[in-house]
Scaffold this active site. Sequence first.
Site, PDB file in Angstrom:
ATOM      1  N   MET A   1       0.841  -1.201   0.000  1.00 54.06           N
ATOM      2  CA  MET A   1       0.000   0.000   0.000  1.00 54.06           C
ATOM      3  C   MET A   1       0.876   1.252   0.000  1.00 54.06           C
ATOM      4  O   MET A   1       1.330   1.668  -1.032  1.00 54.06           O
ATOM      5  CB  MET A   1      -0.929  -0.028   1.205  1.00 54.06           C
ATOM      6  N   CYS A   2       1.173   1.847   1.116  1.00 55.46           N
ATOM      7  CA  CYS A   2       1.935   3.091   1.240  1.00 55.46           C
ATOM      8  C   CYS A   2       1.071   4.311   0.913  1.00 55.46           C
ATOM      9  O   CYS A   2       0.190   4.251   0.084  1.00 55.46           O
ATOM     10  CB  CYS A   2       3.177   3.156   0.356  1.00 55.46           C
ATOM     11  N   GLY A   3       1.367   5.388   1.607  1.00 57.11           N
ATOM     12  CA  GLY A   3       0.680   6.648   1.336  1.00 57.11           C
ATOM     13  C   GLY A   3       1.697   7.694   0.959  1.00 57.11           C
ATOM     14  O   GLY A   3       2.785   7.748   1.534  1.00 57.11           O
ATOM     15  N   ARG A  32      -2.516   3.926   5.493  1.00 61.81           N
ATOM     16  CA  ARG A  32      -1.935   3.331   4.283  1.00 61.81           C
ATOM     17  C   ARG A  32      -0.514   2.832   4.531  1.00 61.81           C
ATOM     18  O   ARG A  32       0.017   2.057   3.722  1.00 61.81           O
ATOM     19  CB  ARG A  32      -1.904   4.344   3.136  1.00 61.81           C
ATOM     20  N   SER A 148       4.221   7.495   3.984  1.00 65.44           N
ATOM     21  CA  SER A 148       3.969   6.519   5.046  1.00 65.44           C
ATOM     22  C   SER A 148       4.098   5.146   4.407  1.00 65.44           C
ATOM     23  O   SER A 148       3.514   4.880   3.358  1.00 65.44           O
ATOM     24  CB  SER A 148       2.579   6.716   5.650  1.00 65.44           C
TER      25      SER A 148
END
Lengths: 298, 235
Positions: A1-3, A32, A148
């Site tokens: 995912m990651c933001g 995320r 993130s």
Amino acid sequence: MCGIVGLFLKTETYRPELGHFTAMMLHEMRSRGPDSAGFAVYDEGTPHHVRITMLAEDRVVDWAATAADLEGFLGAAVKVREIHDHAVFETAGDGRMARQWIIDHVDGVEVMSFGSQIELYKSVGDPALVAERFDLASRSGTHAIAHSRMATESAITTSGSHPFATGANTCLIHNGSLSNHNQLRLRLQQHGETFQTENDSEVAAGYLSWRLREGDTIEEALERALVDLDGFYTLAIGIESGFAILRDPIACKPAVVAETDDWVAMSSEYRAIAQLPGVGDAEIWEPDPATVYTWSLT
Amino acid sequence: MSSSASTVLDFQTASLREINQTLHDETTGSFTIVNPRGAHAVAAGIDSDIQVEIDGPVGYYCAGMHQRGSVVVKGNASTGLAENMMSGTVRITGNATMSAGATACGGLLVIEGNAGSRCGISMKGADIVVGGTVGHMSAFMAQSGNLVVLGDTDSDLGDSIYEARLFIRGDVASLGADCIEKEMREEHLVLLTELLSKAGMAAEPRDFKRFGSGRKLYNFHVDDIDAEVARRTEA
């Protein structure tokens, strides 16, 4: 995912609040990427001075003594600022030489970024705590990117966190995963790039670093990246005068952009942008796949 | 409460779960959701004949699994608007990003603005009407139902499509594998007229082109059997 989030202030109106807004945006992207976080902040800096942000993970470094040694090498004064396990050296000496000297001579220290405008911080843990640890909210400046991380391709470590520096005043954050990073890393090593982690995103950063060193503009480097990077990616790239966005041709990793007269914001999700001033009147759109976007002060 | 009054549900004073629970508990009436600020899964799983209006932009999976009643979004929506909707109506006044109406089995989804990539991906019977444009790989593997686009489409429209019908008024950047233009017959004009009317869109059905499956890909091609048998025999 990651933001991922990016904020670029076109006018001076909100520059004292750059860090505050970036921290708010990063806060919304905690879900995320709860594993680790990082950010790069750009400000005007001191004319003819370069800053080098370093990380000494899990070890004590005598930064003052290191700076004194570096002064001897550069023949220029080095000012030290320590923040948690990071330190920032500021000098009128040659930034590239200083960076290489630190890599060659200071054990266990990683150079996070260097350049006249950029400072870069990262750490494992809740993004909100990371922002707090390095006092993101109090920073002023022209633009910032923050990340993130939900780790997929490599371990949860500070050095595996984003952003990754790609050269003077440039860095990159990535949501996605690259499938040809091992092969590409070998190719880049043959071109003289050095890597500090097994991370796939660092390879994308190294790729841009190589292309920029070869004389590509950021636009040219990103157009070429569309050919050479295989995998899923939404990238945000901090550059000296603004930031850039690139999504892979399939574009399954999300991105939204909002723009007003005062600012341009990008994020993985709209909710990170929802709290910015004047968002109700912003032009909001989704960046097209395989298209290079840049925003710049000049 | 008079029948015309709408109950206000405010994200500043109630959580997503509380708001959705209210919508699931009620069986009649109308509801206005305010301050959504891009929250995910707003008004998902509605299964009664209620009217819901959302004032502001929503995040992922808004009105997902929609079963009955109507949802109107006054703003933009992120990924998966009305994904897997079964029936009822969902309307959005702004734009929708990726995968709007993904796998939707029935009902009517109206997007007054533009839709992003993969609009109607794997749709299984819904009617989707888009006032603006759609992004790349829209109607990918679409199985049945109708996708109507008043604007242009990006590349690879209808890649690997089954039996969904695509009606496009604007330009098609490119067609995906096994998606072909088809004759617009009288029955299609009647269907399209009805769809545009239901969606409240003013457009002349004769200005549209129809696209659908070339039926070369989705079925095992009988000519291939001999080759496959020969390959296995050799092995």
